[in-house]
Write an enzyme that holds these catalytic residues in place. Sequence first.
Site, short mmCIF file in Angstrom:
data_model
loop_
_atom_site.label_atom_id
_atom_site.label_comp_id
_atom_site.label_asym_id
_atom_site.label_seq_id
_atom_site.Cartn_x
_atom_site.Cartn_y
_atom_site.Cartn_z
N GLU A 51 -27.95 22.06 3.59
CA GLU A 51 -27.52 23.17 2.85
C GLU A 51 -28.51 24.42 3.28
O GLU A 51 -29.45 24.47 3.46
CB GLU A 51 -27.74 23.48 1.62
CG GLU A 51 -26.90 23.75 0.35
CD GLU A 51 -28.14 25.10 0.77
OE1 GLU A 51 -26.95 26.18 0.80
OE2 GLU A 51 -28.75 25.44 -0.58
N CYS A 79 -29.93 31.37 -1.25
CA CYS A 79 -29.44 31.66 -0.04
C CYS A 79 -28.14 31.91 -0.69
O CYS A 79 -27.01 32.39 0.30
CB CYS A 79 -29.24 30.16 0.06
SG CYS A 79 -29.06 28.78 -1.17
P1 NAD Z 1 -38.37 28.22 7.61
O1 NAD Z 1 -37.56 28.32 8.78
O2 NAD Z 1 -39.40 28.20 8.23
O3 NAD Z 1 -38.68 27.14 6.21
C1 NAD Z 1 -37.66 26.74 6.04
C2 NAD Z 1 -37.93 25.78 5.37
O4 NAD Z 1 -37.34 24.82 5.88
C3 NAD Z 1 -39.43 25.53 4.23
O5 NAD Z 1 -38.79 24.95 3.13
C4 NAD Z 1 -39.81 25.02 5.51
O6 NAD Z 1 -41.37 23.79 4.19
C5 NAD Z 1 -39.04 23.75 5.48
N1 NAD Z 1 -39.21 23.65 7.23
C6 NAD Z 1 -39.66 23.94 8.36
N2 NAD Z 1 -39.41 23.39 9.05
C7 NAD Z 1 -39.53 22.06 8.61
C8 NAD Z 1 -39.34 20.47 9.68
N3 NAD Z 1 -39.17 20.48 11.42
N4 NAD Z 1 -38.69 20.16 9.11
C9 NAD Z 1 -38.70 19.50 7.95
N5 NAD Z 1 -38.69 20.87 7.12
C10 NAD Z 1 -39.22 22.05 7.83
O7 NAD Z 1 -38.87 29.42 7.10
P2 NAD Z 1 -39.38 29.72 5.93
O8 NAD Z 1 -40.05 30.74 6.43
O9 NAD Z 1 -39.73 29.08 4.82
O10 NAD Z 1 -38.22 30.56 5.52
C11 NAD Z 1 -37.29 31.93 6.17
C12 NAD Z 1 -35.88 31.67 6.13
O11 NAD Z 1 -35.43 29.76 5.56
C13 NAD Z 1 -35.04 32.30 4.59
O12 NAD Z 1 -35.02 33.52 5.55
C14 NAD Z 1 -33.53 31.30 4.31
O13 NAD Z 1 -32.97 31.82 5.81
C15 NAD Z 1 -34.18 30.31 4.82
N6 NAD Z 1 -34.37 29.44 3.44
C16 NAD Z 1 -33.14 29.39 2.95
C17 NAD Z 1 -32.84 28.42 1.54
C18 NAD Z 1 -32.21 27.80 1.20
O14 NAD Z 1 -31.81 27.66 0.19
N7 NAD Z 1 -30.80 27.76 1.97
C19 NAD Z 1 -34.18 28.05 1.08
C20 NAD Z 1 -35.38 28.34 1.68
C21 NAD Z 1 -35.67 29.50 2.90
#
Ligand code: NAD
Length: 481
Positions: free
Chosen positions: A248, A282
Amino acid sequence: MELAKLFIDGAWCEGSSGRSGKVIDPATGETFASVTHAAPADLDRALSAARRAFLEWRLVSPYERSKLLRKAANLLRDRAPDIAALMTREQGKPLAEALGETIGSADHIDWYAEEGRRAYGRLIPARAPGVRQIVIKEPVGPVAGFSPWNFPVSQAVRKIAGAVAAGCTIIIKCPEETPFSPIELVRCFADAGVPAGVVNLVFGVPAEISEYLIPAPQIRKISFTGSIPIGKHLGQLAAAHVKRATLELGGHSPFIVCEDADPEDAVKLGLFLKYRNAGQVCAAPSRYYVHERHYKRFVDAFVAGSESLKVGPGTEAGVQMGPLANSRRLDAMQAFVTDAESRGARVLVGGKRIGNQGNFFAPTVLVDTPDDARLMVDEPFGPLAPIAPFSRLDDAIARSNSLPYGLAAFAFTRSERTSTLLGEQLESGMVSINHFGIAAPETPFGGVKESGYGSEGGVEGLDAFFQTKFISELGLKDAAA
Ligand code: NAD
């Protein structure tokens, strides 16, 4: 200082390496707690527990599982005010939103409690007499879940309740930025009597945990909610080991206001959806396409609504929008605005950080943002509202469909015909017309294109935790008969 712990095999514990991270109040920027990090040895314990517990939990009847889930839901409701306070402290959203999220999460548990009892198989008529062709649904096995920080409880609950209802066990990595509210969610399952090893909670360095858990032979399915780049990476890891995945991911939701729409209603909902959780949703609208007949009125009303929004710490009475959840989002907002302005966009309100303490960013409305500005292409995930006019509905639909994502889409029209057309033509996992109608427990939530695959919620949400087994039996006479 308070320490957020792991929950492995029914016990709260610290990570064996002694490593930890900071938990920061986004309204002040101050560190108020720390979160212990799981080491490989801790993950091994969680994997063994999830596998051992699975062999027993899969045999517990859906009826019994349902009773425990309902108990967990009621505990979550009873404890919601305290959990909401924890959520606001660590995530920033206004208390009322945190409370709504927590109570709503109990509804998700109830839904899975009920739906788990309706995991019907089927009988397929056979080609030969005496043959019974049976299809059954079996729990897929231990699940590795990864939930994000924007809805610390309601994102985690869909994975936990779905897995538990289906007869799976789960190791869930909840967000390190917001650990305390998901801890209380997991405690509700434990206190309800869900056996040790069925729900395990870990925190740590996200990449280390996913790269350890996903290939582990005990894990049979992954479920991730988060950004598209990380979703692609985890999807590849799962594919390399032929493991099922629900992804998701993000989106870039269009919000179309048609010529025949009521602009007042559209503005009201547009403002609510944009600034809820400071836009860190999201499925939040992130591109407003407004028919030229309503454009000026819509922009003026949106600017007025954005200006009058009360922004402040989520704990303060009357606050409608809290800080961004972490400082990365502040930098990201500033970069989106700077890029858009450099390409000719005009900021009508907001466009910058508020103050210099905490992660507050002003509700922001932009016009004249070209379609190739980063804001129109990458998910802003924050309180930025670019508004653009259109004259032909075809163009609005084409622009809506022009990105490689498709999670949610919104539209306002008074025409039944246009409504049907939009429902059919928007390339999106969910389309909500004339109201906000997505994300209820009983409806599927998920995207198309790069927004991911699989659904959470609805019968599809439960199905994600099952595998299909086909049994063909030819009835023979009992030897004794
Ligand atoms: P990010 O891409 O670093 O992380 C997104 C999420 O993934 C976080 O919860 C993080 O803990 C997890 N994550 C990161 N690297 C991972 C890995 N290698 N393995 C497992 N989990 C991992 O970015 P961020 O700064 O935390 O969030 C920014 C972007 O993430 C936003 O711009 C948005 O697009 C997206 N986001 C989407 C949702 C959603 O509900 N779909 C929720 C939170 C963030």
